[in-house]
Design an enzyme around this catalytic site. Structure first.
Site, PDB file in Angstrom:
ATOM      1  N   ASP A 217       0.860  -1.186   0.000  1.00 42.61           N
ATOM      2  CA  ASP A 217       0.000   0.000   0.000  1.00 42.61           C
ATOM      3  C   ASP A 217       0.894   1.233   0.000  1.00 42.61           C
ATOM      4  O   ASP A 217       0.701   2.172   0.771  1.00 42.61           O
ATOM      5  CB  ASP A 217      -0.920  -0.015   1.219  1.00 42.61           C
ATOM      6  CG  ASP A 217      -2.028   1.031   1.132  1.00 42.61           C
ATOM      7  OD1 ASP A 217      -2.425   1.386   0.008  1.00 42.61           O
ATOM      8  OD2 ASP A 217      -2.508   1.490   2.185  1.00 42.61           O
TER       9      ASP A 217
ATOM     10  N   ASP B 260       3.010   2.011   8.294  1.00 44.00           N
ATOM     11  CA  ASP B 260       1.767   1.271   8.054  1.00 44.00           C
ATOM     12  C   ASP B 260       1.929   0.118   7.059  1.00 44.00           C
ATOM     13  O   ASP B 260       1.524   0.198   5.896  1.00 44.00           O
ATOM     14  CB  ASP B 260       0.662   2.214   7.582  1.00 44.00           C
ATOM     15  CG  ASP B 260      -0.714   1.554   7.659  1.00 44.00           C
ATOM     16  OD1 ASP B 260      -0.796   0.414   8.162  1.00 44.00           O
ATOM     17  OD2 ASP B 260      -1.692   2.175   7.220  1.00 44.00           O
TER      18      ASP B 260
END
EC number: 2.7.11.1
Length: 328
Positions: free
Chosen positions: A201, A217
């Site tokens: 991501d 993240d």
């Protein structure tokens, strides 16, 4: 776990304080909610004025083994002096559980947002990502999935075509155009690539800057082609992206060899991300945070624009792929 827990309605401040106390952390400040829809993430200070970030994982998304794999990956990267935010090990574990919630504690790191038009920062990301992939290629995830059509197209297609959120007037056209998009992706998708552990991501919002790039993240981490972590960092028109890509790969390859055959996957991966993202929002609609954050999802105007985007993406997939060029 029931639907209220799925929606984090049982995750009260009292539960958070009590869960942290079980690992020896006593909160001495308020909880500041950080931007996260999939999980719940809070910043706070303890009695020694040390700042932390605690993440509560969405129930039923990742199991403990899958979360541990993510943590082990970021810890390997951190040990290699790569700038990532790895979870803290407390009581010999990075994953803790309290009343059905799996959670992890991270150090709080102050930094600025990554600037996409800053060449110094762009070059730093290219070097960092080459190092991340160098380590990611040493072994695949065992418990986490590999990017593919089933997770990113076929399952989302079922969700998109079997819900009551999308306006009825758009359903027929959605079915036709989505089917055409998926067929086009199938025709251009290939599995002739080495699966490596990815961030998966890797958009600019997941990169911070403090003298050098910091990747944050890794919640979506999985196996996949290296290009998945590169294409979202490109912007501008086709020629501008080719210039950026060429500069990026030159620095990236100081640490990890890039397979040019993966350039053909950029537009199929973009299509997969678009479809998967829409289905993700619909799948999470029972979480009150999602209708508040995405109120336009029930508007027919949004879906008409979405159908146009699907058609544009079909043409993008059929067009010549990005390539590395001479920029001397």
């Amino acid at each position: 776990m029931n639907n209220s827990a799925f929606s984090f309605q049982t995750l009260t401040p009292e539960l958070i304080f009590n869960s942290l106390a079980t690992i020896g952390i006593n909160v001495d400040s308020g909880l500041t909610a950080l931007n996260s829809y999939e999980n719940r993430v809070y910043q706070f200070s303890d009695e020694n004025r040390t700042r932390y970030v605690v993440k509560y994982y969405r129930p039923h998304r990742w199991n403990r083994s899958q979360i541990i794999e993510e943590h082990q990956f970021t810890q390997q990267l951190s040990q290699a002096d790569i700038s990532v935010i790895a979870p803290l090990i407390i009581n010999n574990s990075s994953v803790h559980e309290y009343q059905g919630y799996l959670f992890a504690l991270f150090p709080s790191v102050g930094a600025r947002q990554y600037e996409t038009d800053n060449l110094e920062q762009f070059d730093s990301v290219a070097t960092m990502l080459g190092r991340i992939h160098q380590i990611g290629a040493k072994q695949p995830f065992e418990h986490r999935p590999t990017i593919g059509l089933q997770e990113y197209l076929y399952q989302p297609q079922e969700i998109l075509l079997s819900n009551a959120i999308i306006p009825n007037k758009i359903q027929t056209d959605l079915n036709i155009i989505l089917r055409d998009l998926i067929k086009t992706v199938e025709q251009h998708w290939h599995n002739d690539w080495q699966p490596i552990r990815l961030h998966a991501d890797c958009h600019p919002g997941n990169i911070l800057w403090r003298d050098k790039a910091i990747m944050v993240d890794f919640d979506d981490a999985r196996n996949g082609p290296a290009i998945q972590d590169i294409w979202m960092l490109l912007n501008g028109d086709h020629h501008q992206q080719q210039i950026q890509l060429t500069s990026f790969i030159e620095l990236y390859e100081e640490f990890f060899l890039f397979d040019n055959n993966q350039l053909k996957l950029i537009e199929p991966l973009r299509a997969m991300r678009i479809v998967h993202h829409l289905a993700w929002i619909i799948q999470r609609w029972q979480d009150p945070a999602f209708p508040r954050a995405f109120p336009w999802l029930t508007d027919i105007d949004f879906w008409q624009q979405q159908l146009k985007q699907f058609n544009q993406q079909i043409e993008a997939i059929k067009a010549p792929a990005l390539k590395l060029i001479s920029i001397m």
